[in-house]
Scaffold this motif. Structure first.
Motif, PDB file in Angstrom:
ATOM      1  N   PHE A  58      48.121  41.387  36.368  1.00  0.00           N
ATOM      2  CA  PHE A  58      47.049  41.223  37.351  1.00  0.00           C
ATOM      3  C   PHE A  58      47.286  42.092  38.585  1.00  0.00           C
ATOM      4  O   PHE A  58      46.375  42.765  39.071  1.00  0.00           O
ATOM      5  CB  PHE A  58      46.948  39.755  37.766  1.00  0.00           C
ATOM      6  N   ARG A  59      48.522  42.078  39.093  1.00  0.00           N
ATOM      7  CA  ARG A  59      48.826  42.885  40.270  1.00  0.00           C
ATOM      8  C   ARG A  59      48.587  44.363  39.997  1.00  0.00           C
ATOM      9  O   ARG A  59      48.048  45.089  40.843  1.00  0.00           O
ATOM     10  CB  ARG A  59      50.276  42.644  40.704  1.00  0.00           C
ATOM     11  N   GLU A  60      48.968  44.806  38.819  1.00  0.00           N
ATOM     12  CA  GLU A  60      48.755  46.209  38.475  1.00  0.00           C
ATOM     13  C   GLU A  60      47.265  46.511  38.313  1.00  0.00           C
ATOM     14  O   GLU A  60      46.788  47.591  38.689  1.00  0.00           O
ATOM     15  CB  GLU A  60      49.521  46.553  37.198  1.00  0.00           C
ATOM     16  N   ALA A  61      46.526  45.546  37.764  1.00  0.00           N
ATOM     17  CA  ALA A  61      45.077  45.714  37.606  1.00  0.00           C
ATOM     18  C   ALA A  61      44.399  45.810  38.973  1.00  0.00           C
ATOM     19  O   ALA A  61      43.480  46.620  39.171  1.00  0.00           O
ATOM     20  CB  ALA A  61      44.500  44.561  36.799  1.00  0.00           C
ATOM     21  N   VAL A  62      44.839  44.993  39.926  1.00  0.00           N
ATOM     22  CA  VAL A  62      44.270  45.037  41.278  1.00  0.00           C
ATOM     23  C   VAL A  62      44.593  46.370  41.947  1.00  0.00           C
ATOM     24  O   VAL A  62      43.742  46.965  42.625  1.00  0.00           O
ATOM     25  CB  VAL A  62      44.793  43.860  42.129  1.00  0.00           C
ATOM     26  N   GLU A  63      45.809  46.836  41.769  1.00  0.00           N
ATOM     27  CA  GLU A  63      46.178  48.129  42.341  1.00  0.00           C
ATOM     28  C   GLU A  63      45.325  49.245  41.758  1.00  0.00           C
ATOM     29  O   GLU A  63      44.925  50.178  42.468  1.00  0.00           O
ATOM     30  CB  GLU A  63      47.663  48.389  42.101  1.00  0.00           C
ATOM     31  N   ARG A  64      45.025  49.137  40.469  1.00  0.00           N
ATOM     32  CA  ARG A  64      44.134  50.126  39.848  1.00  0.00           C
ATOM     33  C   ARG A  64      42.732  50.016  40.451  1.00  0.00           C
ATOM     34  O   ARG A  64      42.092  51.023  40.753  1.00  0.00           O
ATOM     35  CB  ARG A  64      44.081  49.913  38.339  1.00  0.00           C
ATOM     36  N   TYR A  65      42.264  48.789  40.629  1.00  0.00           N
ATOM     37  CA  TYR A  65      40.953  48.573  41.237  1.00  0.00           C
ATOM     38  C   TYR A  65      40.901  49.211  42.630  1.00  0.00           C
ATOM     39  O   TYR A  65      39.917  49.870  42.980  1.00  0.00           O
ATOM     40  CB  TYR A  65      40.666  47.078  41.335  1.00  0.00           C
ATOM     41  N   GLU A  66      41.949  49.017  43.409  1.00  0.00           N
ATOM     42  CA  GLU A  66      41.985  49.579  44.754  1.00  0.00           C
ATOM     43  C   GLU A  66      41.942  51.107  44.725  1.00  0.00           C
ATOM     44  O   GLU A  66      41.267  51.729  45.551  1.00  0.00           O
ATOM     45  CB  GLU A  66      43.247  49.109  45.483  1.00  0.00           C
ATOM     46  N   ARG A  67      42.632  51.708  43.781  1.00  0.00           N
ATOM     47  CA  ARG A  67      42.649  53.174  43.678  1.00  0.00           C
ATOM     48  C   ARG A  67      41.291  53.720  43.261  1.00  0.00           C
ATOM     49  O   ARG A  67      40.844  54.758  43.759  1.00  0.00           O
ATOM     50  CB  ARG A  67      43.691  53.635  42.653  1.00  0.00           C
ATOM     51  N   VAL A  68      40.637  53.025  42.341  1.00  0.00           N
ATOM     52  CA  VAL A  68      39.385  53.542  41.764  1.00  0.00           C
ATOM     53  C   VAL A  68      38.170  53.105  42.578  1.00  0.00           C
ATOM     54  O   VAL A  68      37.349  53.921  42.995  1.00  0.00           O
ATOM     55  CB  VAL A  68      39.249  53.089  40.301  1.00  0.00           C
ATOM     56  N   ASP A 125      48.170  35.025  48.002  1.00  0.00           N
ATOM     57  CA  ASP A 125      48.770  35.722  49.144  1.00  0.00           C
ATOM     58  C   ASP A 125      48.683  37.235  48.973  1.00  0.00           C
ATOM     59  O   ASP A 125      48.456  37.974  49.948  1.00  0.00           O
ATOM     60  CB  ASP A 125      50.232  35.296  49.302  1.00  0.00           C
ATOM     61  N   PHE A 126      48.875  37.696  47.761  1.00  0.00           N
ATOM     62  CA  PHE A 126      48.788  39.124  47.447  1.00  0.00           C
ATOM     63  C   PHE A 126      47.388  39.657  47.756  1.00  0.00           C
ATOM     64  O   PHE A 126      47.232  40.697  48.413  1.00  0.00           O
ATOM     65  CB  PHE A 126      49.141  39.322  45.969  1.00  0.00           C
ATOM     66  N   LEU A 127      46.362  38.931  47.330  1.00  0.00           N
ATOM     67  CA  LEU A 127      44.989  39.364  47.576  1.00  0.00           C
ATOM     68  C   LEU A 127      44.622  39.242  49.053  1.00  0.00           C
ATOM     69  O   LEU A 127      43.920  40.096  49.601  1.00  0.00           O
ATOM     70  CB  LEU A 127      44.025  38.540  46.717  1.00  0.00           C
ATOM     71  N   ARG A 128      45.116  38.189  49.686  1.00  0.00           N
ATOM     72  CA  ARG A 128      44.855  38.029  51.121  1.00  0.00           C
ATOM     73  C   ARG A 128      45.420  39.210  51.894  1.00  0.00           C
ATOM     74  O   ARG A 128      44.778  39.738  52.813  1.00  0.00           O
ATOM     75  CB  ARG A 128      45.486  36.724  51.616  1.00  0.00           C
ATOM     76  N   GLU A 129      46.609  39.657  51.533  1.00  0.00           N
ATOM     77  CA  GLU A 129      47.230  40.787  52.207  1.00  0.00           C
ATOM     78  C   GLU A 129      46.392  42.051  52.040  1.00  0.00           C
ATOM     79  O   GLU A 129      46.226  42.835  52.984  1.00  0.00           O
ATOM     80  CB  GLU A 129      48.634  41.016  51.658  1.00  0.00           C
TER      81      GLU A 129
END
Length: 218
Positions: A58-68, A125-129
């Motif tokens: 999930f964390r890696e998927a979110v990081e991908r979402y942020e990049r794209v 917490d990860f998403l809040r940050e």
């Protein structure tokens, strides 16, 4: 023929893209390992060998979402010549993305995990940050506007950034609720109408000597 028991090979980047869309659509807790296996087209050994756990995936998927998907905000805050233009382009660009029928609606970092079981607090917490980091970027752009003379000194950039972040996140929720692109843009029209009032600094009246009363003849 591959040796028996060997995990099936797969395109990791493509599998991550598919996982991202499942999490984006269903949220963290609403997505099961079975959902991920079906969407990614991988076996359990392959998934865990590549991504270790559901949370790591999930964390890696979110990081991908942020990049794209996050480039809409980043470009608006970087490329536009004024703070007002940056905020408006950011809102309108994201509204178009949120309402794109070819993708899950809304914003992944806003919708994926705002509430849930205590055991998943690290995910929240990860998403809040990430959301706070976005708000900080907006405030930084507003502060640049003050430094460049685009905004008057004394503008409360922290509150202004929180306001427009709230608008942005609200657009995400309304898009998930089914609001159309046109409806989202009408909300942005209202938000931008408030810009002048929100960026006007009231200066205190100058304090001087009280004028002497005029003596009138008796």
């Amino acid at each position: 023929m591959a040796p028996r028991g060997r995990p099936r090979s797969f395109d990791r980047d493509e599998a991550l893209e598919r996982a991202m869309r499942v999490f984006w659509e269903r949220g963290y807790e609403g997505t099961s390992i079975r959902d991920l296996l079906d969407a990614m087209g991988v076996s359990p050994p392959s998934l865990y060998a590549a991504f270790r756990s559901k949370e790591s995936l999930f964390r890696e998927a979110v990081e991908r979402y942020e990049r794209v998907e996050g480039v809409v905000t980043a470009r608006a805050l970087t490329d536009e010549p004024t703070a007002r233009a940056a905020i408006e382009v950011m809102l309108r660009g994201n509204a178009d993305a949120y309402a794109d029928p070819a993708k899950p609606s809304g914003c992944m970092t806003v919708l994926s995990a705002t509430v849930g079981m205590p055991v998943h607090a690290p995910v929240r917490d990860f998403l809040r940050e990430l959301r706070l980091r976005s708000q900080d970027a907006i405030q930084h752009r507003l502060e640049c506007g003050v430094a460049e003379g685009d905004l008057p000194s004394g503008v409360d950039t922290a509150t202004l950034a929180m306001f427009y972040t709230s608008v942005l996140e609200g657009l995400s929720v309304k898009a998930r609720d089914g609001a159309s692109r046109e409806e989202l843009h009408r909300v942005i029209d209202c938000a931008m109408t408030a810009w002048d009032a929100l960026t006007t600094v009231q200066r205190p009246a100058q304090v001087g000597r009280r004028p002497r009363p005029v003596e009138r003849p008796a």
